[in-house]
Design a protein around this motif. Structure first.
Motif, PDB file in Angstrom:
ATOM      1  N   VAL A  36       0.847  -1.185   0.000  1.00 59.41           N
ATOM      2  CA  VAL A  36       0.000   0.000   0.000  1.00 59.41           C
ATOM      3  C   VAL A  36       0.883   1.236   0.000  1.00 59.41           C
ATOM      4  O   VAL A  36       1.950   1.268   0.615  1.00 59.41           O
ATOM      5  CB  VAL A  36      -0.960   0.031   1.208  1.00 59.41           C
ATOM      6  N   GLN A  37       0.428   2.245  -0.715  1.00 54.98           N
ATOM      7  CA  GLN A  37       1.035   3.572  -0.647  1.00 54.98           C
ATOM      8  C   GLN A  37      -0.072   4.523  -0.222  1.00 54.98           C
ATOM      9  O   GLN A  37      -1.101   4.625  -0.892  1.00 54.98           O
ATOM     10  CB  GLN A  37       1.609   3.981  -2.003  1.00 54.98           C
ATOM     11  N   ALA A  38       0.123   5.191   0.899  1.00 52.07           N
ATOM     12  CA  ALA A  38      -0.947   6.010   1.466  1.00 52.07           C
ATOM     13  C   ALA A  38      -0.355   7.040   2.416  1.00 52.07           C
ATOM     14  O   ALA A  38       0.825   6.988   2.765  1.00 52.07           O
ATOM     15  CB  ALA A  38      -1.965   5.126   2.198  1.00 52.07           C
ATOM     16  N   ALA A  39      -1.203   7.982   2.835  1.00 52.61           N
ATOM     17  CA  ALA A  39      -0.759   9.055   3.719  1.00 52.61           C
ATOM     18  C   ALA A  39      -0.580   8.563   5.149  1.00 52.61           C
ATOM     19  O   ALA A  39      -1.097   7.521   5.552  1.00 52.61           O
ATOM     20  CB  ALA A  39      -1.772  10.203   3.680  1.00 52.61           C
ATOM     21  N   MET A  40       0.156   9.356   5.924  1.00 54.40           N
ATOM     22  CA  MET A  40       0.520   8.991   7.296  1.00 54.40           C
ATOM     23  C   MET A  40      -0.672   8.648   8.190  1.00 54.40           C
ATOM     24  O   MET A  40      -0.581   7.716   8.997  1.00 54.40           O
ATOM     25  CB  MET A  40       1.334  10.123   7.913  1.00 54.40           C
ATOM     26  N   PRO A  41      -1.825   9.360   8.114  1.00 55.46           N
ATOM     27  CA  PRO A  41      -2.935   9.003   9.007  1.00 55.46           C
ATOM     28  C   PRO A  41      -3.416   7.554   8.862  1.00 55.46           C
ATOM     29  O   PRO A  41      -3.830   6.939   9.844  1.00 55.46           O
ATOM     30  CB  PRO A  41      -4.032  10.006   8.615  1.00 55.46           C
ATOM     31  N   PHE A  42      -3.364   7.009   7.646  1.00 50.32           N
ATOM     32  CA  PHE A  42      -3.751   5.615   7.447  1.00 50.32           C
ATOM     33  C   PHE A  42      -2.805   4.695   8.222  1.00 50.32           C
ATOM     34  O   PHE A  42      -3.225   3.744   8.876  1.00 50.32           O
ATOM     35  CB  PHE A  42      -3.713   5.250   5.962  1.00 50.32           C
ATOM     36  N   LEU A  43      -1.515   4.993   8.125  1.00 44.12           N
ATOM     37  CA  LEU A  43      -0.507   4.198   8.829  1.00 44.12           C
ATOM     38  C   LEU A  43      -0.705   4.289  10.332  1.00 44.12           C
ATOM     39  O   LEU A  43      -0.659   3.268  11.040  1.00 44.12           O
ATOM     40  CB  LEU A  43       0.894   4.686   8.451  1.00 44.12           C
TER      41      LEU A  43
END
Length: 528
Positions: free
Chosen positions: A270-277
């Protein structure tokens, strides 16, 4: 040096979809308790049918085709159909409303708009009906009501109802230089720009991404980021299609669905923004099964990267990219170098990046300067504003990103702030990103942002906006004593604290600091 890029990769990409085993699973759409699944054969058929529908609507090569769609299977079909007839995809984020949608429709002059009847309790059909009188170019409204891909008569608003004339479609096949995508910047400055990418630039970007991260057709790509943003569009949807891999679409964000994507449907990348992580790694039962999480959009604090790596049992790496340039730097998930945490990675093969002074001269390693990049994945222009494009490219063809950065002797990049985001305290430039990173490690702080607040004597002083993990007494002294314990120079300490329930962010997770600056400026005026 950047190598010349002349190969018509995108045409090859569209053609190579025919080469993927038709029975291989292509899409898992988690819109419902029972997911919607499509094979590559079904995807190709629906895309061809929808392409035929667009031709019958009078859509011509080169036109912008606008669509407001969540992370649904229909988004992927619509994009492929638009490209198959040589038109340009203009996706609109579902979170946008009257003002923004009207702006994009007028700027793109799109004669067609594809949208859902409703999503997340919002009635899109009502909004478009309300706007119709003020959309001079709009001729066709395609409303999606049936979500069943086997309901050929009604799915995709009826666009897929007729058998495709494949010879007519093939005649419209785009070339490398054909416009592929119009995306509007997400609004961290309040002024959106229409970024145009070509099929060639997107093809180079996604292929370079595949090589840099070692992705294969056996990976399963999870897409929680909006497909109408470059992260979800290129590094979710197109990355999966380019690999001939399965992709798992998540239309609404919640950790329960994220867990299903990973543990039930096997997502590995997955490539996603910090809030998802942050959300999935801090869950009491973090999902296991991911191989790589590339966090983009803003720097990943070292502590979060460390904690998430342990919780998720996967590689967590950072990277830098933009709508205009796609991903330019990324850390290798196969490296043991601890700099994969707390930096924005090293340059991707075939691209260039440098840190310069204001005149464009490279500065030594370890010195902060202006971050510039050059890549075959560069955008073509800004819609209706080629002058903006020319102003953003220096005499050597480098895009001036507007970011400040430091690069070490081994080529690891670290974004330190925005040129326009500097707090200029009486001539002293405050390292905003560094202070935010430290605040993030405080046990009581959930989120933090540093902005400049107006000051009649110094020009600006340092204001910290903070959200807390739990309700507790928390003061400016708590921050300053903490920074003192970290041996941070007093001149860099925040001089004012604002507690806030939630930081204003774009749909992709970037903090909208212009809103915070406006908030504190307004508050100071009220006090005075």
């Amino acid at each position: 040096m950047v190598k010349p890029y002349n190969l018509d990769n995108q045409q090859m990409f569209l053609k190579q979809l025919d080469k993927v085993e038709p029975g291989k699973e292509a899409i898992v759409d988690l819109s419902f308790e029972t997911p919607i699944k499509l094979t590559y054969g079904q995807l190709e058929d629906l895309a061809n049918r929808t392409a035929q529908g667009l031709i019958e609507k009078g859509i011509r090569p080169g036109e912008f085709v606008a669509y407001i769609l969540p992370n649904w299977w229909e988004f992927i079909v619509a994009t492929l159909a638009i490209w198959k007839i040589g038109a340009t995809a203009c996706p609109i984020l579902p979170a946008l409303r009257d003002h923004e949608v009207s702006f994009i429709m007028k700027k793109s002059k799109s004669r067609i708009l594809i949208f859902p009847e409703a999503f997340r309790r919002f009635q899109y059909e009502t909004m478009i009906d309300r706007l119709s009188g003020d959309l001079p170019y709009l001729e066709s409204k395609v409303v999606i009501k049936s979500r069943d891909p086997y309901d050929i008569k009604n799915c995709l608003g009826g666009l897929a109802v007729n058998e495709p004339h494949l010879e007519d479609i093939d005649k419209r096949m785009p070339k490398s230089e054909t416009n592929a995508q119009l995306l509007f910047t997400s609004g961290t400055t309040g002024e959106p720009k229409g970024v145009i990418q070509t099929h060639g630039s997107l093809s180079f970007a996604v292929e370079a991404h595949r090589k840099a991260l070692g992705l294969t057709e056996n990976d399963i790509i999870w897409v929680p980021s909006p497909l109408a943003h470059q992260t979800g569009f290129l590094y979710g949807m197109i990355a999966a299609l380019n690999l001939g891999a399965k992709q798992v679409l998540q239309p609404k964000w919640d950790v329960k669905t994220a867990r299903a994507a990973i543990e039930e449907h096997g997502a590995t990348f997955v490539q996603a923004a910090m809030p998802f992580l942050a959300d999935i790694s801090r869950d009491p039962h973090p999902p296991k099964g991911l191989r790589i999480f590339v966090a983009t959009g803003s720097a990943v604090p070292r502590q979060l990267a460390h904690d998430a790596t342990a919780a998720l049992e996967c590689k967590v790496v950072g990277g830098w990219g933009s709508t205009e340039t796609c991903l330019v730097s990324v850390n290798s998930p196969y490296s043991d170098d601890e700099r994969i945490w707390g930096t924005d990675g090293k340059v991707i093969e075939g691209m260039e990046m440098k840190v310069t002074d204001e005149e464009g001269n490279e500065v030594p390693a370890g010195i902060e300067g202006m971050y510039r990049v050059k890549t075959p994945a560069m955008f073509k222009t800004y819609l209706d504003h080629h002058d903006w494009y020319e102003e953003s490219i220096d005499e050597n063809g480098f895009f001036m990103t507007g970011d400040l950065a430091v690069m070490d002797e081994d080529g690891y990049l670290k974004i330190t702030g925005r040129v326009k985001d500097i707090v200029n305290r009486g001539g002293e430039k405050i390292p905003v990103a560094e202070i935010e990173n430290l605040l993030y490690q405080h046990e009581n702080i959930k989120d933090a942002a540093i902005v400049g607040m107006p000051d009649p004597r110094l020009g600006e002083r340092i204001c910290a906006y903070v959200t807390l993990n739990k309700k507790t007494d928390f003061s400016l002294e708590d921050i300053t004593s903490y920074l003192d314990s970290k041996n941070v120079a007093k001149i860099y300490w925040p001089e004012h604290l604002e507690l806030i329930d939630e930081l204003p962010r774009t749909i992709t997770g970037k903090v909208q600091k212009y809103i915070l600056r406006e908030m504190i400026a307004d508050k100071l005026q009220i006090k005075s």
